[in-house]
Write a protein that holds these residues in place. Structure first.
Motif, short mmCIF file in Angstrom:
data_model
loop_
_atom_site.label_atom_id
_atom_site.label_comp_id
_atom_site.label_asym_id
_atom_site.label_seq_id
_atom_site.Cartn_x
_atom_site.Cartn_y
_atom_site.Cartn_z
N SER A 256 0.85 -1.19 0.00
CA SER A 256 0.00 0.00 0.00
C SER A 256 0.88 1.24 0.00
O SER A 256 1.78 1.37 0.84
N ARG B 53 -2.35 4.39 -4.10
CA ARG B 53 -2.25 3.14 -4.85
C ARG B 53 -2.08 1.96 -3.90
O ARG B 53 -1.49 2.07 -2.83
N ARG B 54 -2.56 0.79 -4.36
CA ARG B 54 -2.39 -0.45 -3.62
C ARG B 54 -2.32 -1.61 -4.61
O ARG B 54 -2.96 -1.59 -5.64
N TRP C 296 -3.29 -8.00 -8.44
CA TRP C 296 -4.26 -6.96 -8.72
C TRP C 296 -3.80 -5.60 -8.22
O TRP C 296 -2.98 -5.51 -7.31
N THR C 297 -4.36 -4.57 -8.79
CA THR C 297 -4.20 -3.21 -8.28
C THR C 297 -5.54 -2.50 -8.40
O THR C 297 -6.43 -2.95 -9.12
N ASP C 298 -5.65 -1.39 -7.65
CA ASP C 298 -6.86 -0.59 -7.77
C ASP C 298 -6.64 0.45 -8.86
O ASP C 298 -5.60 1.09 -8.93
N ASP C 299 -7.61 0.61 -9.72
CA ASP C 299 -7.47 1.48 -10.88
C ASP C 299 -8.77 2.24 -11.08
O ASP C 299 -9.78 1.66 -11.48
N GLY D 6 -10.89 3.27 -8.94
CA GLY D 6 -11.96 2.74 -8.11
C GLY D 6 -12.32 1.30 -8.36
O GLY D 6 -13.13 0.72 -7.64
N GLY D 7 -11.72 0.66 -9.36
CA GLY D 7 -11.98 -0.75 -9.64
C GLY D 7 -10.70 -1.55 -9.63
O GLY D 7 -9.60 -1.00 -9.70
N ALA D 8 -10.82 -2.86 -9.53
CA ALA D 8 -9.65 -3.73 -9.50
C ALA D 8 -9.22 -4.07 -10.93
O ALA D 8 -10.05 -4.36 -11.79
#
Length: 266
Positions: free
Chosen positions: A123, A129-130, A140-143, A145-147
């Motif tokens: 994180s 970003r995470r 996976w990453t958050d992009d 608001g979505g994965a």
């Protein structure tokens, strides 16, 4: 198809790791660039801040309640308990960046089972970003608001590769400066993106190799499942499949053996 109990357990562990990251962000981000940040020097001359300590305490507190039978190995407070299931924590990877107000720092949370990282969360709240992964579940990453699922690059030639070497001093202190210069002369592009961020760039397919020396388990453990599940590979510089060798070579997978050959030339 019914998931195996092992897969179910890892999903539960990943969910916990993501909540641990939430708690860590709640401690670290408010202290980032704070005028009253408390900084001290450890025995090895590295820096530690009040945010490092508070972040690791927060993570340990949750684990003590939710996984009391698991072991913990953290940068600031050491190892305790089981090594069969061991949470490996770097509360703030990139403390030098953190204390200078540079946003390239992050919390690294891993679960290793018998020494092999199976769950990883990174994180970087200053970047918003995470990244996360568990064995068999993808990376996976958050992009927006979505994965978004991660995939390492398809670069297959050293001539086209972009690499991160972390720091010249690291390689010089390890007596491997000649190897670094050999890599730099062979690849398309070399940069020192630094710390955990470079491994996340690798997992996203934006660069093709990261290598460094003088790393502890907590410096790299969380990156291992993320890179591996994205299609990459991580070993020690000599190719050993361990996180305890004090060196690491992470690649897009396709180029791993080529980089090993290049690095190990006499």
């Amino acid at each position: 198809m019914t998931a195996s109990p092992h897969a179910d357990n890892l999903r539960s562990d990943l969910e916990l790791a993501l909540r641990l990251a939430d708690a860590a962000d709640g401690q670290s981000l408010p202290r980032f660039d704070a005028a009253d940040l408390e900084i001290s020097t450890k025995a090895d001359n590295s820096h530690v801040t009040d945010a490092d300590l508070a972040t690791e305490r927060a993570v340990r507190g949750i684990l003590a309640t939710e996984r009391p039978d698991d072991g913990i190995f953290g940068e600031e407070f050491g190892a305790q308990g089981s090594t069969h299931r061991q949470w490996i924590i770097d509360p703030i990877d990139g403390t030098a960046n953190f204390l200078r107000g540079v946003p390239l720092w992050g919390t690294m949370i891993a679960l290793a089972i018998d020494g092999v990282p199976q769950v990883g969360v990174v994180s970087m709240p200053a970047l918003g970003r995470r990244w996360w992964a568990a064995t068999g579940e993808g990376a996976w990453t958050d992009d927006d608001g979505g994965a978004r699922r991660l995939r390492t690059s398809s670069v297959s030639s050293l001539d086209d590769a972009s690499v991160s070497f972390q720091s010249i001093a690291q390689w010089s202190d390890a007596g491997r400066l000649d190897a670094l210069l050999r890599v730099a002369a062979r690849v398309w592009r070399d940069r020192a993106y630094g710390d955990v961020y470079a491994y996340m760039l690798l997992a996203e397919g934006r660069i093709d190799m990261v290598a460094e020396f003088d790393v502890k388990e907590y410096d790299i453990a969380a990156a291992v499942p993320i890179v591996r599940e994205a299609g990459g590979r991580m070993t020690a510089i000599d190719g050993a499949e361990t996180i305890a060798a004090r060196s690491t070579l992470a690649t897009n997978g396709t180029l791993h053996d080529d980089f090993l050959t290049l690095l190990l030339q006499d």
